[in-house]
Design an enzyme around this catalytic site. Sequence first.
Site: not given
Length: 154
Positions: A27-30
Amino acid sequence: MGVEIERKFLLRDERWKTLGQGVLIRQGYLSSHGDRIVRVRIVGQEAILTIKGRSQGAARDEWEYSIPLADAEVFLDTLCEKPIIEKYRYRVPHDGMTWEIDEFLGDNAGLVVAEIELEAEDQLFSKPDWIGEDVTHDSRYVNANLLRHPYSKW
């Protein structure tokens, strides 16, 4: 719009590992701003875009949308804040509810956190004996905060 109500706990030991099979999550965060979080997550062959509002106690507004896997991979590789969070998630049933246990990798290796989603903040639930300290209100354990302050640096 949905509302996410969850409690977060540390674990006393590893007895939970015999109760379920883990699945890899990337998971990553914009956006990981405190007022809003925009997250991209890949679980197996499924990709999800999640938008969350500011936490109010153990609750916050939440929206989730399925997105094409190829798009999620591009977001994680090129647009999301680094580093990407990777973890194994175990889903463990207990007393009619499901606990989600996240075993983190990379800079957060060694961190293991259990969460339970509730219908109401004051909902009663039983805790398995391997559940430890309640860290629901400790912001260090928020996944978006683990980007800037990984567990290995605590």
